[in-house]
Design a protein around this motif. Structure first.
Motif, PDB file in Angstrom:
ATOM      1  N   ASP A   5       0.728  -1.337   0.133  1.00 16.60           N
ATOM      2  CA  ASP A   5       0.672  -0.256  -0.280  1.00 16.60           C
ATOM      3  C   ASP A   5       0.916   1.805  -0.404  1.00 16.60           C
ATOM      4  OD1 ASP A   5      -2.400   1.946  -0.037  1.00 16.60           O
ATOM      5  OD2 ASP A   5      -2.633   1.840   2.553  1.00 16.60           O
ATOM      6  N   THR A   6       0.769   1.815  -1.611  1.00 10.47           N
ATOM      7  CA  THR A   6       1.089   3.320  -1.392  1.00 10.47           C
ATOM      8  C   THR A   6       1.214   4.382  -0.495  1.00 10.47           C
ATOM      9  OG1 THR A   6       1.344   3.234  -3.825  1.00 10.47           O
ATOM     10  CG2 THR A   6       1.746   4.834  -2.740  1.00 10.47           C
ATOM     11  N   SER A   7       0.130   4.298   0.222  1.00 10.02           N
ATOM     12  CA  SER A   7      -0.058   5.781   1.216  1.00 10.02           C
ATOM     13  C   SER A   7       0.342   4.946   2.803  1.00 10.02           C
ATOM     14  CB  SER A   7      -1.160   5.322   1.532  1.00 10.02           C
ATOM     15  OG  SER A   7      -2.388   4.237   1.814  1.00 10.02           O
ATOM     16  N   THR A   8       0.739   3.780   2.908  1.00 11.96           N
ATOM     17  CA  THR A   8       0.932   2.940   4.092  1.00 11.96           C
ATOM     18  C   THR A   8       3.017   3.179   4.228  1.00 11.96           C
ATOM     19  OG1 THR A   8      -0.522   1.719   4.080  1.00 11.96           O
ATOM     20  CG2 THR A   8       0.750   1.232   5.388  1.00 11.96           C
ATOM     21  N   ARG A   9       3.056   2.825   3.081  1.00  6.46           N
ATOM     22  CA  ARG A   9       4.380   3.508   3.043  1.00  6.46           C
ATOM     23  C   ARG A   9       5.223   4.894   3.713  1.00  6.46           C
ATOM     24  NH1 ARG A   9       3.660  -0.152  -1.816  1.00  6.46           N
ATOM     25  NH2 ARG A   9       4.651   2.251  -3.134  1.00  6.46           N
ATOM     26  N   LYS A  10       4.223   5.884   2.582  1.00  5.91           N
ATOM     27  CA  LYS A  10       4.678   6.945   2.885  1.00  5.91           C
ATOM     28  C   LYS A  10       4.460   7.689   4.221  1.00  5.91           C
ATOM     29  CE  LYS A  10       2.818  11.391   0.858  1.00  5.91           C
ATOM     30  NZ  LYS A  10       2.883  11.825   2.126  1.00  5.91           N
ATOM     31  N   ILE A  11       3.283   7.172   4.773  1.00  6.50           N
ATOM     32  CA  ILE A  11       3.150   7.104   5.824  1.00  6.50           C
ATOM     33  C   ILE A  11       4.574   7.045   6.582  1.00  6.50           C
ATOM     34  CG2 ILE A  11       1.790   7.474   8.527  1.00  6.50           C
ATOM     35  CD1 ILE A  11      -0.233   6.473   5.780  1.00  6.50           C
ATOM     36  N   ALA A  12       4.928   5.936   6.664  1.00  2.00           N
ATOM     37  CA  ALA A  12       5.753   5.283   7.146  1.00  2.00           C
ATOM     38  C   ALA A  12       7.153   5.523   7.268  1.00  2.00           C
ATOM     39  CB  ALA A  12       6.022   3.350   7.306  1.00  2.00           C
ATOM     40  N   THR A  13       7.632   5.942   5.981  1.00  2.82           N
ATOM     41  CA  THR A  13       8.483   6.843   5.760  1.00  2.82           C
ATOM     42  C   THR A  13       9.115   8.178   6.666  1.00  2.82           C
ATOM     43  OG1 THR A  13       8.600   6.391   3.630  1.00  2.82           O
ATOM     44  CG2 THR A  13       9.986   8.027   3.733  1.00  2.82           C
ATOM     45  N   GLU A  14       7.750   8.701   5.918  1.00  5.12           N
ATOM     46  CA  GLU A  14       7.559  10.183   7.364  1.00  5.12           C
ATOM     47  C   GLU A  14       7.846  10.017   8.965  1.00  5.12           C
ATOM     48  OE1 GLU A  14       3.619  11.633   6.997  1.00  5.12           O
ATOM     49  OE2 GLU A  14       4.073  12.199   4.173  1.00  5.12           O
ATOM     50  N   ILE A  15       7.284   8.964   9.509  1.00  6.01           N
ATOM     51  CA  ILE A  15       7.265   8.744  10.543  1.00  6.01           C
ATOM     52  C   ILE A  15       8.845   8.384  11.072  1.00  6.01           C
ATOM     53  CG2 ILE A  15       7.101   7.095  12.450  1.00  6.01           C
ATOM     54  CD1 ILE A  15       4.606   6.336  11.528  1.00  6.01           C
ATOM     55  N   LEU A  16       9.613   7.778   9.813  1.00 12.82           N
ATOM     56  CA  LEU A  16      11.073   7.515   9.899  1.00 12.82           C
ATOM     57  C   LEU A  16      11.828   8.753  10.276  1.00 12.82           C
ATOM     58  CD1 LEU A  16      11.039   4.283   8.953  1.00 12.82           C
ATOM     59  CD2 LEU A  16      11.582   4.653  11.554  1.00 12.82           C
ATOM     60  N   ASP A  17      11.568   9.465   8.499  1.00 19.69           N
ATOM     61  CA  ASP A  17      11.717  10.799   8.668  1.00 19.69           C
ATOM     62  C   ASP A  17      11.657  11.687   9.721  1.00 19.69           C
ATOM     63  OD1 ASP A  17      12.563   9.419   6.203  1.00 19.69           O
ATOM     64  OD2 ASP A  17      11.470  10.281   5.529  1.00 19.69           O
ATOM     65  N   TYR A  18      11.030  11.653  10.759  1.00 24.12           N
ATOM     66  CA  TYR A  18      10.668  12.915  11.390  1.00 24.12           C
ATOM     67  C   TYR A  18      12.311  12.201  13.045  1.00 24.12           C
ATOM     68  CZ  TYR A  18       9.293  14.513  16.145  1.00 24.12           C
ATOM     69  OH  TYR A  18       9.122  15.070  16.780  1.00 24.12           O
ATOM     70  N   ARG A  19      11.634  10.371  13.078  1.00 21.31           N
ATOM     71  CA  ARG A  19      12.854  10.183  14.269  1.00 21.31           C
ATOM     72  C   ARG A  19      14.024  10.304  13.330  1.00 21.31           C
ATOM     73  NH1 ARG A  19      16.429   9.013  16.880  1.00 21.31           N
ATOM     74  NH2 ARG A  19      16.456   7.119  18.079  1.00 21.31           N
ATOM     75  N   ASP A  20      14.266  10.586  12.909  1.00 20.22           N
ATOM     76  CA  ASP A  20      15.964  10.135  12.270  1.00 20.22           C
ATOM     77  C   ASP A  20      16.741  11.895  11.987  1.00 20.22           C
ATOM     78  OD1 ASP A  20      15.880   7.832  12.343  1.00 20.22           O
ATOM     79  OD2 ASP A  20      16.078   6.915  10.708  1.00 20.22           O
ATOM     80  N   ASP A  21      15.799  12.864  12.594  1.00 16.72           N
ATOM     81  CA  ASP A  21      15.060  13.960  11.647  1.00 16.72           C
ATOM     82  C   ASP A  21      16.542  14.724  12.376  1.00 16.72           C
ATOM     83  OD1 ASP A  21      15.331  16.987  10.643  1.00 16.72           O
ATOM     84  OD2 ASP A  21      14.061  17.575  11.216  1.00 16.72           O
ATOM     85  N   SER A  22      17.970  14.175  12.241  1.00 18.30           N
ATOM     86  CA  SER A  22      18.922  15.141  13.861  1.00 18.30           C
ATOM     87  C   SER A  22      18.723  17.054  13.830  1.00 18.30           C
ATOM     88  CB  SER A  22      20.394  15.477  13.261  1.00 18.30           C
ATOM     89  OG  SER A  22      20.590  15.607  11.622  1.00 18.30           O
ATOM     90  N   SER A  23      18.063  17.886  13.110  1.00 17.25           N
ATOM     91  CA  SER A  23      17.694  18.953  13.072  1.00 17.25           C
ATOM     92  C   SER A  23      17.034  19.282  14.757  1.00 17.25           C
ATOM     93  CB  SER A  23      17.235  19.736  11.607  1.00 17.25           C
ATOM     94  OG  SER A  23      15.815  19.050  11.234  1.00 17.25           O
ATOM     95  N   VAL A  24      15.979  18.229  14.613  1.00 15.78           N
ATOM     96  CA  VAL A  24      15.319  18.475  15.896  1.00 15.78           C
ATOM     97  C   VAL A  24      15.887  17.910  17.391  1.00 15.78           C
ATOM     98  CG1 VAL A  24      13.529  17.380  16.985  1.00 15.78           C
ATOM     99  CG2 VAL A  24      13.253  17.012  14.524  1.00 15.78           C
ATOM    100  N   ILE A  25      17.069  17.827  16.953  1.00 18.66           N
ATOM    101  CA  ILE A  25      17.964  18.045  18.741  1.00 18.66           C
ATOM    102  C   ILE A  25      19.002  18.528  18.262  1.00 18.66           C
ATOM    103  CG2 ILE A  25      19.493  16.486  19.414  1.00 18.66           C
ATOM    104  CD1 ILE A  25      19.372  13.550  18.055  1.00 18.66           C
ATOM    105  N   VAL A  26      19.622  19.751  17.506  1.00 11.98           N
ATOM    106  CA  VAL A  26      20.022  20.885  18.012  1.00 11.98           C
ATOM    107  C   VAL A  26      18.894  21.872  18.363  1.00 11.98           C
ATOM    108  CG1 VAL A  26      21.233  22.777  16.686  1.00 11.98           C
ATOM    109  CG2 VAL A  26      21.016  20.238  15.501  1.00 11.98           C
TER     110      VAL A  26
END
Length: 291
Positions: A5-26
């Motif tokens: 499911d494309t929409s599922t993949r997209k949402i999962a990607t957004e979740i992981l991108d948020y998790r791995d966004d190092s700018s949030v830590i800064v």
């Protein structure tokens, strides 16, 4: 990665991108005044994100998390030695072995900042204030640590950190005996054993300054020293006499001449040396040096 499911993949990607966004830590660490423990935790997490980004199969790179690591690490009031435990070997790996040139460059900049001894000098002089003896001692110890680290590198030299050590040590109001504990043997090792001629020369200059008995005479003849100041100066001069005599080809004569000069100053009671008399008697009766 695998869901049909494309929409599922997209949402999962957004979740992981948020998790791995190092700018949030800064952002989290640059707002307010984080403790050293919070900064250390943030830096550790940024290194973990760097490893995760690099481990991705397609086009992964540790560069962005390392840039954010650098940004946090160089924030004001972050102690430079905060990375000296488990983090340093990881950053050295990125500098020396990472296939990504940009990641290697950022890692090199981080370690250059850690090992830049001029930063220690600048921090001790910030705002034109007079640092405490404790701050000076801590700075001098850091500079010796940097000297050891520089020397240990292939083709490295301890000369620059030692030059900065001498610069801080000779600053006005820094007590000369501040190096007399664990620092002195390290400086003596550089003077006597270093393969680098410039390092030996700088170390010798530092120790010559420490052992220059004329400085004590100058300090005591300027102003109105108390009896305690005079007694402390005479005791130091005897210590210097012993140190000079203990060197190969050394002589206690000059420190003793300076001792005599201070002792015979106007207003100095003659009995001030009574506790020191046994040492003076030894020099008179048993010292091999006629002068």
């Amino acid at each position: 990665d695998k869901c049909a499911d494309t929409s599922t993949r997209k949402i999962a990607t957004e979740i992981l991108d948020y998790r791995d966004d190092s700018s949030v830590i800064v952002k989290e660490l640059s707002e307010g005044h984080p403790s050293v423990d919070e900064v250390e935790a943030g830096l550790t997490l940024l290194l973990a994100l760097a490893a995760a980004q690099e481990a991705r199969e397609e086009g992964g790179s540790a560069t962005t998390p390392l840039r954010h690591f650098q940004e946090v690490y160089q924030m004001e009031d972050v102690p430079r030695n905060v990375i000296d435990g488990e983090m340093r070997p990881k950053i050295e790996w990125y500098r020396n072995e990472c296939a990504d040139e940009s990641a290697r460059k950022v890692a090199a900049e981080i370690l250059d900042y850690r090992d830049d001894s001029s930063v220690v000098v600048r921090e001790l002089r910030e705002g034109g204030r007079q640092p405490s003896v404790e701050e000076v001692e801590a700075g001098l110890k850091t500079l010796l640590e940097l000297a050891v680290a520089k020397e240990a590198r292939e083709g490295g030299s301890a000369a620059t950190p030692l030059a900065h050590f001498g610069e801080v040590y000779r600053t006005e109001d820094v007590p000369r005996d501040v190096i007399d504990g664990e620092m002195r043997p390290q400086i003596e090792r550089y003077r006597d054993e270093s393969a680098d001629e410039s390092t030996r020369k700088i170390a010798a200059e530092i120790l010559d300054y420490r052992d220059d008995s004329s400085v004590i005479v100058k300090e005591l003849t300027e102003g109105q020293p108390s009896l305690e100041d005079v007694k402390a100066g005479l005791t130091t001069l005897l210590d210097l006499a012993r140190a000079q005599e203990g060197r190969e080809g050394g002589s206690a004569t000059t420190p003793l001449i300076h001792f005599n000069e201070v002792y015979q100053m106007e207003g100095v009671p003659r009995d001030v040396v009574d506790d020191m008399r046994p040492k003076l008697v030894w020099y008179r009766d048993k010292c091999a040096d006629t002068s």
